[in-house]
Design a protein around this motif. Structure first.
Motif, PDB file in Angstrom:
ATOM      1  N   MET A   1     -26.921  34.349  30.330  1.00 12.31           N
ATOM      2  CA  MET A   1     -26.353  34.488  28.992  1.00 12.31           C
ATOM      3  C   MET A   1     -26.739  33.273  28.135  1.00 12.31           C
ATOM      4  SD  MET A   1     -22.514  35.963  29.738  1.00 12.31           S
ATOM      5  CE  MET A   1     -22.303  36.624  28.086  1.00 12.31           C
ATOM      6  N   LYS A   2     -26.753  33.489  26.826  1.00 12.67           N
ATOM      7  CA  LYS A   2     -27.077  32.441  25.880  1.00 12.67           C
ATOM      8  C   LYS A   2     -25.796  31.706  25.451  1.00 12.67           C
ATOM      9  CE  LYS A   2     -31.516  33.494  25.318  1.00 12.67           C
ATOM     10  NZ  LYS A   2     -32.608  32.554  25.665  1.00 12.67           N
ATOM     11  N   THR A   3     -25.956  30.432  25.178  1.00 15.89           N
ATOM     12  CA  THR A   3     -24.835  29.658  24.645  1.00 15.89           C
ATOM     13  C   THR A   3     -24.343  30.264  23.345  1.00 15.89           C
ATOM     14  OG1 THR A   3     -25.647  27.644  25.703  1.00 15.89           O
ATOM     15  CG2 THR A   3     -24.143  27.369  23.828  1.00 15.89           C
ATOM     16  N   SER A   4     -25.268  30.750  22.541  1.00 20.82           N
ATOM     17  CA  SER A   4     -24.908  31.333  21.240  1.00 20.82           C
ATOM     18  C   SER A   4     -24.045  32.578  21.379  1.00 20.82           C
ATOM     19  CB  SER A   4     -26.169  31.654  20.445  1.00 20.82           C
ATOM     20  OG  SER A   4     -27.020  32.535  21.179  1.00 20.82           O
ATOM     21  N   ASP A   5     -24.038  33.208  22.559  1.00 18.79           N
ATOM     22  CA  ASP A   5     -23.180  34.377  22.780  1.00 18.79           C
ATOM     23  C   ASP A   5     -21.702  34.012  22.666  1.00 18.79           C
ATOM     24  OD1 ASP A   5     -25.360  36.030  23.242  1.00 18.79           O
ATOM     25  OD2 ASP A   5     -25.328  35.694  25.421  1.00 18.79           O
ATOM     26  N   PHE A   6     -21.393  32.733  22.791  1.00 16.86           N
ATOM     27  CA  PHE A   6     -20.004  32.291  22.810  1.00 16.86           C
ATOM     28  C   PHE A   6     -19.606  31.608  21.505  1.00 16.86           C
ATOM     29  CE2 PHE A   6     -21.473  32.671  27.113  1.00 16.86           C
ATOM     30  CZ  PHE A   6     -20.438  33.337  27.746  1.00 16.86           C
ATOM     31  N   PHE A   7     -20.389  31.866  20.459  1.00 16.10           N
ATOM     32  CA  PHE A   7     -20.040  31.328  19.146  1.00 16.10           C
ATOM     33  C   PHE A   7     -19.068  32.271  18.442  1.00 16.10           C
ATOM     34  CE2 PHE A   7     -20.585  31.093  14.556  1.00 16.10           C
ATOM     35  CZ  PHE A   7     -20.360  29.740  14.344  1.00 16.10           C
ATOM     36  N   TYR A   8     -18.120  31.692  17.716  1.00 12.69           N
ATOM     37  CA  TYR A   8     -17.288  32.472  16.804  1.00 12.69           C
ATOM     38  C   TYR A   8     -17.034  31.609  15.575  1.00 12.69           C
ATOM     39  CZ  TYR A   8     -13.334  29.668  18.502  1.00 12.69           C
ATOM     40  OH  TYR A   8     -12.501  28.623  18.836  1.00 12.69           O
ATOM     41  N   ASP A   9     -16.774  32.251  14.464  1.00 10.79           N
ATOM     42  CA  ASP A   9     -16.603  31.554  13.193  1.00 10.79           C
ATOM     43  C   ASP A   9     -15.141  31.147  13.037  1.00 10.79           C
ATOM     44  OD1 ASP A   9     -17.616  30.469  10.945  1.00 10.79           O
ATOM     45  OD2 ASP A   9     -17.818  32.328   9.815  1.00 10.79           O
ATOM     46  N   LEU A  10     -14.885  29.852  12.908  1.00  8.54           N
ATOM     47  CA  LEU A  10     -13.513  29.350  12.816  1.00  8.54           C
ATOM     48  C   LEU A  10     -13.329  28.552  11.527  1.00  8.54           C
ATOM     49  CD1 LEU A  10     -10.734  28.957  14.242  1.00  8.54           C
ATOM     50  CD2 LEU A  10     -11.654  26.787  15.098  1.00  8.54           C
ATOM     51  N   PRO A  11     -12.470  29.020  10.628  1.00  9.16           N
ATOM     52  CA  PRO A  11     -12.159  28.216   9.440  1.00  9.16           C
ATOM     53  C   PRO A  11     -11.517  26.886   9.843  1.00  9.16           C
ATOM     54  CG  PRO A  11     -11.418  30.485   9.174  1.00  9.16           C
ATOM     55  CD  PRO A  11     -11.811  30.332  10.606  1.00  9.16           C
ATOM     56  N   GLU A  12     -11.914  25.827   9.176  1.00  2.00           N
ATOM     57  CA  GLU A  12     -11.446  24.488   9.550  1.00  2.00           C
ATOM     58  C   GLU A  12      -9.930  24.359   9.438  1.00  2.00           C
ATOM     59  OE1 GLU A  12     -12.267  19.845   8.253  1.00  2.00           O
ATOM     60  OE2 GLU A  12     -13.753  21.391   7.779  1.00  2.00           O
ATOM     61  N   ASN A  13      -9.328  25.108   8.516  1.00  2.00           N
ATOM     62  CA  ASN A  13      -7.880  24.982   8.318  1.00  2.00           C
ATOM     63  C   ASN A  13      -7.069  25.555   9.483  1.00  2.00           C
ATOM     64  OD1 ASN A  13      -8.693  27.670   7.368  1.00  2.00           O
ATOM     65  ND2 ASN A  13      -6.572  27.890   6.715  1.00  2.00           N
ATOM     66  N   LEU A  14      -7.730  26.239  10.437  1.00  2.00           N
ATOM     67  CA  LEU A  14      -7.020  26.770  11.600  1.00  2.00           C
ATOM     68  C   LEU A  14      -7.030  25.791  12.781  1.00  2.00           C
ATOM     69  CD1 LEU A  14      -8.009  30.559  11.627  1.00  2.00           C
ATOM     70  CD2 LEU A  14      -6.038  29.436  10.564  1.00  2.00           C
ATOM     71  N   ILE A  15      -7.696  24.647  12.632  1.00  2.00           N
ATOM     72  CA  ILE A  15      -7.680  23.628  13.681  1.00  2.00           C
ATOM     73  C   ILE A  15      -6.379  22.831  13.555  1.00  2.00           C
ATOM     74  CG2 ILE A  15      -8.828  21.597  14.627  1.00  2.00           C
ATOM     75  CD1 ILE A  15     -11.433  22.655  13.437  1.00  2.00           C
ATOM     76  N   ALA A  16      -5.523  22.949  14.566  1.00 10.93           N
ATOM     77  CA  ALA A  16      -4.212  22.292  14.510  1.00 10.93           C
ATOM     78  C   ALA A  16      -4.392  20.778  14.510  1.00 10.93           C
ATOM     79  CB  ALA A  16      -3.367  22.733  15.696  1.00 10.93           C
ATOM     80  N   GLN A  17      -3.781  20.115  13.545  1.00 11.54           N
ATOM     81  CA  GLN A  17      -3.888  18.664  13.431  1.00 11.54           C
ATOM     82  C   GLN A  17      -2.681  17.937  14.012  1.00 11.54           C
ATOM     83  OE1 GLN A  17      -6.509  16.790  12.278  1.00 11.54           O
ATOM     84  NE2 GLN A  17      -7.632  18.717  12.276  1.00 11.54           N
ATOM     85  N   THR A  18      -1.566  18.626  14.109  1.00 11.80           N
ATOM     86  CA  THR A  18      -0.342  18.008  14.614  1.00 11.80           C
ATOM     87  C   THR A  18       0.349  18.972  15.580  1.00 11.80           C
ATOM     88  OG1 THR A  18       0.881  18.863  12.711  1.00 11.80           O
ATOM     89  CG2 THR A  18       0.037  16.612  12.553  1.00 11.80           C
ATOM     90  N   PRO A  19       1.095  18.443  16.546  1.00  9.94           N
ATOM     91  CA  PRO A  19       1.840  19.313  17.461  1.00  9.94           C
ATOM     92  C   PRO A  19       3.026  19.960  16.760  1.00  9.94           C
ATOM     93  CG  PRO A  19       2.313  17.001  17.930  1.00  9.94           C
ATOM     94  CD  PRO A  19       1.237  17.017  16.889  1.00  9.94           C
ATOM     95  N   ILE A  20       3.360  21.163  17.201  1.00  8.71           N
ATOM     96  CA  ILE A  20       4.479  21.895  16.623  1.00  8.71           C
ATOM     97  C   ILE A  20       5.768  21.494  17.338  1.00  8.71           C
ATOM     98  CG2 ILE A  20       4.383  23.912  18.154  1.00  8.71           C
ATOM     99  CD1 ILE A  20       4.683  25.646  15.573  1.00  8.71           C
ATOM    100  N   GLU A  21       6.887  21.580  16.649  1.00 10.84           N
ATOM    101  CA  GLU A  21       8.189  21.261  17.236  1.00 10.84           C
ATOM    102  C   GLU A  21       9.102  22.474  17.150  1.00 10.84           C
ATOM    103  OE1 GLU A  21       8.745  18.640  18.854  1.00 10.84           O
ATOM    104  OE2 GLU A  21       7.150  17.291  18.201  1.00 10.84           O
ATOM    105  N   PRO A  22       9.868  22.764  18.206  1.00  5.31           N
ATOM    106  CA  PRO A  22       9.733  22.189  19.539  1.00  5.31           C
ATOM    107  C   PRO A  22       8.448  22.662  20.208  1.00  5.31           C
ATOM    108  CG  PRO A  22      11.287  23.992  19.613  1.00  5.31           C
ATOM    109  CD  PRO A  22      10.926  23.790  18.160  1.00  5.31           C
ATOM    110  N   ARG A  23       8.164  22.105  21.359  1.00  9.73           N
ATOM    111  CA  ARG A  23       6.895  22.389  22.029  1.00  9.73           C
ATOM    112  C   ARG A  23       6.673  23.887  22.244  1.00  9.73           C
ATOM    113  NH1 ARG A  23       4.571  18.056  25.434  1.00  9.73           N
ATOM    114  NH2 ARG A  23       5.633  16.095  24.983  1.00  9.73           N
ATOM    115  N   ASN A  24       7.722  24.609  22.656  1.00  7.16           N
ATOM    116  CA  ASN A  24       7.541  26.014  23.007  1.00  7.16           C
ATOM    117  C   ASN A  24       7.711  26.962  21.825  1.00  7.16           C
ATOM    118  OD1 ASN A  24      10.292  25.768  22.737  1.00  7.16           O
ATOM    119  ND2 ASN A  24      10.816  26.627  24.740  1.00  7.16           N
TER     120      ASN A  24
END
Length: 340
Positions: A1-24
């Motif tokens: 398989m190609k590495t590119s097969d595992f690419f997906y498009d992710l908007p930067e704003n969906l990258i979590a910058q801080t942990p959520i409270e409470p943890r669960n």
């Protein structure tokens, strides 16, 4: 398989910058391996998806505050060191930046009680450094060190314990086993009351976890090595769970790699320790794990390849597409999946 097969498009704003409270309180996507069906819920409802006799396997590694900033003793120049591997006798392999300031023979001061000498450069460009300590090394490191957060987290972490699992114990990781960040102590107690077993392994996570796959064909990628250990009581718990028809559920890809490494090396799960560079990608036949709790991983990473090997490639990529559409939070401080 190609590495590119595992690419997906992710908007930067969906990258979590801080942990959520409470943890669960994070979201949980439940993915069926059998038919690819997806269910949306919250992590605290994991209780409803586990059965009496199931066993959760948790990685109890503890992250070192491994990013430290030193001042060059002769010029005052500032250099960042990132500790990678304990070589014994207060000697560590580390990254150094800018490297030109940290040549063999130079010395750096981190505090009044902690300094280091650069002994040599490795062929990869890392530095071998020896610390000089006026006190206990890990206590001094805790005073000056910062958590080695991944490059995609740009916000400051105000509470260092939020990049540790509540069950972290064995110091040695350069990164957190992030699937475990969702558990609270109370949740683990409730799961035990339901008859869910809890077992612990240790795998010290290296920064190779975040290393991109640069090879076009995934089989050409060289995996990094990490140290793992399985205690006797955990091995016994896993074997009894299998014998009694329960599920062995790995919390995180690190727990998965630990069990699959042991099963591959020894043909069974038993008390053992060693170094592993196991690379799990589609086509791999799982020998121990029955279900997996994991976060959402970087495109084209070895971790999304592992998930694809377990859940099925089409199921995985469809689930990730759905997660983007539903605005799940991604990566280390993001939401979770339960793959059953």
């Amino acid at each position: 398989m190609k590495t590119s097969d595992f690419f997906y498009d992710l908007p930067e704003n969906l990258i979590a910058q801080t942990p959520i409270e409470p943890r669960n309180a994070s979201r949980l996507m439940v993915l069926s391996r059998e038919n690819g069906k997806v269910e949306h819920t919250v992590f605290s409802s994991l209780f409803d998806h586990l059965r009496e006799g199931d066993t959760l396997i948790l990685n109890n590694t503890r992250v070192l505050p491994a990013r430290i900033y030193g001042t060059k003793e002769d010029t005052g120049a500032r250099v960042e060191f990132l500790l990678l591997k304990n070589l014994g006798n207060d000697t560590w392999e580390s990254l150094a930046g800018p490297g030109r300031r940290a040549k063999p023979g130079t010395s750096f001061k981190f505090s009044d009680k902690l300094s280091c000498d650069v002994l040599e450069s490795t062929p990869e460009g890392n530095r071998i450094i020896k610390f000089n300590c006026d006190g206990e090394f890990y206590s001094l490191l805790d005073e000056v060190g910062q958590m080695p957060l991944p490059h995609y987290i740009t916000e400051e972490l105000k509470n260092k314990e939020r990049y540790q699992t509540v069950y972290s114990k064995e110091l040695g990781s350069a990164a957190a086993p992030t699937a475990g960040l969702h558990f609270t102590s109370e949740m683990l107690t409730d799961l035990k009351s339901k008859g869910v077993n809890i077992g612990y392994v240790t795998l010290h996570v290296g920064l190779g976890t975040f290393r991109p796959v640069k090879a076009d064909n995934i089989t050409d990628h060289k995996m990094h090595s990490e140290h793992y250990a399985i205690p006797a009581e955990t091995a016994e718990l896993i074997n009894n769970t299998k014998k009694n028809g329960g599920r062995v559920i790995c919390v995180g890809t690190t727990s998965c790699r630990t069990l699959e490494s042991a099963a591959t090396a020894h043909g069974c799960i038993k008390e053992c320790d060693g170094d592993t560079d196991i690379f799990i990608y589609p086509g791999y036949e799982f020998k121990c794990m029955d279900a997996l709790i994991t976060n959402f991983h970087l495109p084209e990473s070895t971790l999304i390849m592992l998930v694809s090997a377990f859940a099925g490639y089409e199921n995985t990529m469809n689930a990730y597409k759905t997660a983007v559409e539903e605005k799940y939070r991604f990566f280390s401080f993001g939401d979770a999946m339960f793959i059953k």
